[in-house]
Design a protein around this motif. Structure first.
Motif, PDB file in Angstrom:
ATOM      1  N   GLY A 147       0.792  -1.227   0.000  1.00 20.40           N
ATOM      2  CA  GLY A 147       0.000   0.000   0.000  1.00 20.40           C
ATOM      3  C   GLY A 147       0.822   1.273   0.000  1.00 20.40           C
ATOM      4  O   GLY A 147       0.270   2.372  -0.017  1.00 20.40           O
ATOM      5  N   VAL A 148       2.155   1.144   0.006  1.00 18.98           N
ATOM      6  CA  VAL A 148       3.011   2.325  -0.019  1.00 18.98           C
ATOM      7  C   VAL A 148       2.954   2.957  -1.406  1.00 18.98           C
ATOM      8  O   VAL A 148       3.019   2.264  -2.420  1.00 18.98           O
ATOM      9  CB  VAL A 148       4.477   1.949   0.322  1.00 18.98           C
ATOM     10  CG1 VAL A 148       5.388   3.163   0.174  1.00 18.98           C
ATOM     11  CG2 VAL A 148       4.556   1.397   1.735  1.00 18.98           C
ATOM     12  N   LYS A 149       2.837   4.270  -1.456  1.00 15.21           N
ATOM     13  CA  LYS A 149       2.769   4.976  -2.734  1.00 15.21           C
ATOM     14  C   LYS A 149       4.111   4.887  -3.444  1.00 15.21           C
ATOM     15  O   LYS A 149       5.155   5.177  -2.874  1.00 15.21           O
ATOM     16  CB  LYS A 149       2.385   6.438  -2.516  1.00 15.21           C
ATOM     17  CG  LYS A 149       2.184   7.207  -3.820  1.00 15.21           C
ATOM     18  CD  LYS A 149       1.741   8.630  -3.574  1.00 15.21           C
ATOM     19  CE  LYS A 149       1.560   9.373  -4.899  1.00 15.21           C
ATOM     20  NZ  LYS A 149       1.145  10.784  -4.677  1.00 15.21           N
ATOM     21  N   LYS A 150       4.071   4.514  -4.717  1.00 18.32           N
ATOM     22  CA  LYS A 150       5.303   4.334  -5.489  1.00 18.32           C
ATOM     23  C   LYS A 150       5.915   5.683  -5.839  1.00 18.32           C
ATOM     24  O   LYS A 150       5.246   6.575  -6.347  1.00 18.32           O
ATOM     25  CB  LYS A 150       5.031   3.533  -6.751  1.00 18.32           C
ATOM     26  CG  LYS A 150       6.273   3.339  -7.620  1.00 18.32           C
ATOM     27  CD  LYS A 150       6.014   2.420  -8.780  1.00 18.32           C
ATOM     28  CE  LYS A 150       7.200   2.327  -9.727  1.00 18.32           C
ATOM     29  NZ  LYS A 150       8.442   1.927  -9.062  1.00 18.32           N
ATOM     30  N   LEU A 151       7.201   5.792  -5.563  1.00 15.97           N
ATOM     31  CA  LEU A 151       7.960   6.974  -5.914  1.00 15.97           C
ATOM     32  C   LEU A 151       8.433   6.856  -7.361  1.00 15.97           C
ATOM     33  O   LEU A 151       8.920   5.806  -7.768  1.00 15.97           O
ATOM     34  CB  LEU A 151       9.163   7.118  -4.975  1.00 15.97           C
ATOM     35  CG  LEU A 151      10.113   8.289  -5.203  1.00 15.97           C
ATOM     36  CD1 LEU A 151       9.395   9.612  -4.963  1.00 15.97           C
ATOM     37  CD2 LEU A 151      11.319   8.173  -4.277  1.00 15.97           C
ATOM     38  N   GLU A 152       8.290   7.919  -8.133  1.00 14.50           N
ATOM     39  CA  GLU A 152       8.713   7.904  -9.524  1.00 14.50           C
ATOM     40  C   GLU A 152       9.786   8.963  -9.747  1.00 14.50           C
ATOM     41  O   GLU A 152       9.664  10.097  -9.277  1.00 14.50           O
ATOM     42  CB  GLU A 152       7.525   8.145 -10.463  1.00 14.50           C
ATOM     43  CG  GLU A 152       6.495   7.019 -10.415  1.00 14.50           C
ATOM     44  CD  GLU A 152       5.396   7.196 -11.440  1.00 14.50           C
ATOM     45  OE1 GLU A 152       5.441   8.201 -12.187  1.00 14.50           O
ATOM     46  OE2 GLU A 152       4.494   6.343 -11.504  1.00 14.50           O
ATOM     47  N   ILE A 153      10.849   8.577 -10.462  1.00 16.43           N
ATOM     48  CA  ILE A 153      11.909   9.504 -10.821  1.00 16.43           C
ATOM     49  C   ILE A 153      12.183   9.386 -12.309  1.00 16.43           C
ATOM     50  O   ILE A 153      11.840   8.382 -12.932  1.00 16.43           O
ATOM     51  CB  ILE A 153      13.205   9.248 -10.016  1.00 16.43           C
ATOM     52  CG1 ILE A 153      13.736   7.827 -10.262  1.00 16.43           C
ATOM     53  CG2 ILE A 153      12.989   9.491  -8.529  1.00 16.43           C
ATOM     54  CD1 ILE A 153      15.076   7.537  -9.594  1.00 16.43           C
ATOM     55  N   THR A 154      12.811  10.399 -12.872  1.00 19.11           N
ATOM     56  CA  THR A 154      13.121  10.381 -14.297  1.00 19.11           C
ATOM     57  C   THR A 154      14.391   9.566 -14.548  1.00 19.11           C
ATOM     58  O   THR A 154      15.192   9.347 -13.627  1.00 19.11           O
ATOM     59  CB  THR A 154      13.341  11.805 -14.823  1.00 19.11           C
ATOM     60  OG1 THR A 154      14.521  12.348 -14.209  1.00 19.11           O
ATOM     61  CG2 THR A 154      12.142  12.688 -14.525  1.00 19.11           C
ATOM     62  N   PRO A 155      14.617   9.122 -15.790  1.00 18.33           N
ATOM     63  CA  PRO A 155      15.878   8.442 -16.102  1.00 18.33           C
ATOM     64  C   PRO A 155      17.095   9.301 -15.776  1.00 18.33           C
ATOM     65  O   PRO A 155      18.133   8.774 -15.360  1.00 18.33           O
ATOM     66  CB  PRO A 155      15.763   8.180 -17.608  1.00 18.33           C
ATOM     67  CG  PRO A 155      14.297   8.068 -17.852  1.00 18.33           C
ATOM     68  CD  PRO A 155      13.671   9.079 -16.930  1.00 18.33           C
ATOM     69  N   GLU A 156      16.972  10.615 -15.973  1.00 18.19           N
ATOM     70  CA  GLU A 156      18.082  11.510 -15.653  1.00 18.19           C
ATOM     71  C   GLU A 156      18.363  11.516 -14.161  1.00 18.19           C
ATOM     72  O   GLU A 156      19.532  11.480 -13.730  1.00 18.19           O
ATOM     73  CB  GLU A 156      17.774  12.928 -16.144  1.00 18.19           C
ATOM     74  CG  GLU A 156      17.788  13.098 -17.648  1.00 18.19           C
ATOM     75  CD  GLU A 156      16.516  12.594 -18.344  1.00 18.19           C
ATOM     76  OE1 GLU A 156      16.510  12.495 -19.585  1.00 18.19           O
ATOM     77  OE2 GLU A 156      15.530  12.279 -17.634  1.00 18.19           O
ATOM     78  N   GLU A 157      17.308  11.549 -13.352  1.00 18.49           N
ATOM     79  CA  GLU A 157      17.486  11.506 -11.892  1.00 18.49           C
ATOM     80  C   GLU A 157      18.103  10.181 -11.457  1.00 18.49           C
ATOM     81  O   GLU A 157      18.962  10.144 -10.568  1.00 18.49           O
ATOM     82  CB  GLU A 157      16.134  11.716 -11.199  1.00 18.49           C
ATOM     83  CG  GLU A 157      15.604  13.129 -11.293  1.00 18.49           C
ATOM     84  CD  GLU A 157      14.192  13.259 -10.754  1.00 18.49           C
ATOM     85  OE1 GLU A 157      13.910  14.259 -10.066  1.00 18.49           O
ATOM     86  OE2 GLU A 157      13.358  12.367 -11.031  1.00 18.49           O
ATOM     87  N   ASN A 158      17.669   9.109 -12.112  1.00 21.14           N
ATOM     88  CA  ASN A 158      18.220   7.801 -11.775  1.00 21.14           C
ATOM     89  C   ASN A 158      19.708   7.745 -12.081  1.00 21.14           C
ATOM     90  O   ASN A 158      20.508   7.258 -11.265  1.00 21.14           O
ATOM     91  CB  ASN A 158      17.485   6.707 -12.553  1.00 21.14           C
ATOM     92  CG  ASN A 158      17.985   5.317 -12.241  1.00 21.14           C
ATOM     93  OD1 ASN A 158      18.143   4.950 -11.082  1.00 21.14           O
ATOM     94  ND2 ASN A 158      18.253   4.540 -13.277  1.00 21.14           N
ATOM     95  N   PHE A 159      20.096   8.248 -13.249  1.00 18.67           N
ATOM     96  CA  PHE A 159      21.510   8.246 -13.608  1.00 18.67           C
ATOM     97  C   PHE A 159      22.319   9.091 -12.622  1.00 18.67           C
ATOM     98  O   PHE A 159      23.421   8.695 -12.211  1.00 18.67           O
ATOM     99  CB  PHE A 159      21.700   8.784 -15.031  1.00 18.67           C
ATOM    100  CG  PHE A 159      23.108   8.692 -15.523  1.00 18.67           C
ATOM    101  CD1 PHE A 159      23.614   7.495 -16.021  1.00 18.67           C
ATOM    102  CD2 PHE A 159      23.954   9.793 -15.490  1.00 18.67           C
ATOM    103  CE1 PHE A 159      24.922   7.395 -16.468  1.00 18.67           C
ATOM    104  CE2 PHE A 159      25.264   9.714 -15.934  1.00 18.67           C
ATOM    105  CZ  PHE A 159      25.747   8.508 -16.428  1.00 18.67           C
ATOM    106  N   ASN A 160      21.774  10.228 -12.221  1.00 16.26           N
ATOM    107  CA  ASN A 160      22.460  11.085 -11.250  1.00 16.26           C
ATOM    108  C   ASN A 160      22.606  10.383  -9.902  1.00 16.26           C
ATOM    109  O   ASN A 160      23.643  10.513  -9.232  1.00 16.26           O
ATOM    110  CB  ASN A 160      21.706  12.401 -11.074  1.00 16.26           C
ATOM    111  CG  ASN A 160      21.826  13.305 -12.288  1.00 16.26           C
ATOM    112  OD1 ASN A 160      22.755  13.166 -13.074  1.00 16.26           O
ATOM    113  ND2 ASN A 160      20.882  14.218 -12.444  1.00 16.26           N
TER     114      ASN A 160
END
Length: 361
Positions: free
Chosen positions: A15-28
């Motif tokens: 039930g935890v809300k999924k956090l979403e990040i961009t590919p750029e944020e992931n690479f950083n």
């Protein structure tokens, strides 16, 4: 038998809300964690206090291989893990093979496979030095929050280190021992995947394959020949590349192609652990990142050690838990490679085999 679809993550986090990040944020994020670990290794003991303060939360939670195990706090991390590492291997270097990032539920995570290489100068965890270069297989997952690491999972293959010192305290491996290969025909460290659908497909493939493992032909037959045939033709075969490699931990070893995987690990494992639950607690990490994915569980597998087939030791039907990570490389539409660190010394201790006692002179 159809493959069941179900949530394989930690049960208490439903039930935890999924956090979403961009590919750029992931690479950083990957670059950031890589930089933290590189700076710590290169800085050594003289800069350790400052580096730990800079990169880890003061209340960081740490989950390590046996005998380091679980604890909290940056200072304890220094005393139990980093200082012994630098004292034993004063010229230590870190060479990354795979770096995977992303989010799982509400957490930002970065996982990696690396080789820690150095001259073994002083004892560590009861293992005596040999004054020669050794290579430590090191697999990690770090959770990042507010630019600091708040939780770390670290599996170093101490059995492999013991073997490199010339001691062989346990039953022979069924597979091939030695260093793990880098991902075939690609860079597993510096890649950047902008198409999130590629990353999602990689994770979906590995999770679906894992769910197929819940189909258990070992409950229907006691014949090795028949069981092998059923495992080769098992629903899992849909997901494995014809030239797959399963890189196992020392004590199990590596197997090439599905038959090698079945012979060296899966068949004896299934015979020994007929009573097992892969997701009793669930995964704390599930990441897809380009043509790579990973999952990890801290005691996610709970099982009964029911025979001597897997590790060669007498069974007393002991209950065991397992600390496991799986790193996958997806190639030509299939899973081509699977790197699998398992805290085997921890498992052996649960069935009454204390490896670190066995190597004492």
């Amino acid at each position: 038998m159809p493959i069941q679809q179900f949530d394989t993550g930690l049960k208490e986090q439903q039930g935890v809300k999924k956090l979403e990040i961009t590919p750029e944020e992931n690479f950083n994020n990957k670059t950031k964690v890589r930089g933290y670990l590189k700076t710590i290794i290169e800085g050594g003991i003289s800069k350790l206090d400052q580096n730990i303060e800079n990169y880890f939360d003061k209340d960081v939670k740490v989950n390590c291989f046996h005998p380091v195990n679980e604890f909290e706090g940056a200072n304890t991390f220094k005393e139990k893990f980093w200082l012994p590492l630098f004292e034993a291997f004063p010229d230590i270097e870190r060479r990354e093979q795979i770096v995977i990032g992303g989010t799982f539920r509400d957490k930002v995570q970065v996982g990696s496979v690396s080789m820690l290489s150095g001259t073994f100068k002083k004892p560590i965890f009861g293992i005596k030095p040999i004054n020669k270069m050794v290579n430590l297989k090191c697999c990690e997952v770090h959770e990042l929050k507010n630019d600091k690491i708040v939780e770390s999972y670290i599996l170093i293959d101490l059995l492999d280190l013991i073997f490199q010192t010339g001691k062989n305290p346990i039953k022979p491996s069924r597979g091939s021992e030695g260093n793990w290969l880098n991902p075939i025909n690609t860079d597993g460290v510096n890649y950047f995947e902008k198409d999130m659908k590629v990353s999602e497909a990689s994770l979906d493939q590995s999770l679906t394959m894992q769910r197929s493992l819940n189909i258990k032909p070992e409950l229907e037959t006691n014949s090795d020949e028949e069981l092998k045939d059923k495992l080769i033709n098992h629903p899992q075969s849909e997901f494995w590349h014809d030239k797959m490699i399963w890189y196992g931990p020392s004590g199990i070893g590596t197997g090439r192609n599905l038959e090698g995987f079945v012979d060296n690990h899966q068949l004896p494992f299934r015979k020994t652990f007929k009573e097992r639950n892969y997701w009793k607690l669930g995964h704390y990490c599930e990441l897809g990142d380009g043509n790579f994915s990973m999952t990890a569980g801290w005691h996610s597998i709970q099982a009964v050690y029911g025979s001597d087939d897997w590790l060669g030791y007498k069974s007393d039907n002991q209950n065991v838990t397992m600390r496991v990570m799986d790193f996958y490389h997806h190639h030509e539409g299939k899973i081509r490679e699977n790197w699998v660190p398992i805290d085997l010394i921890h498992i052996l201790k649960q069935i009454g085999i204390d490896v670190l006692e066995l190597i004492k002179d």
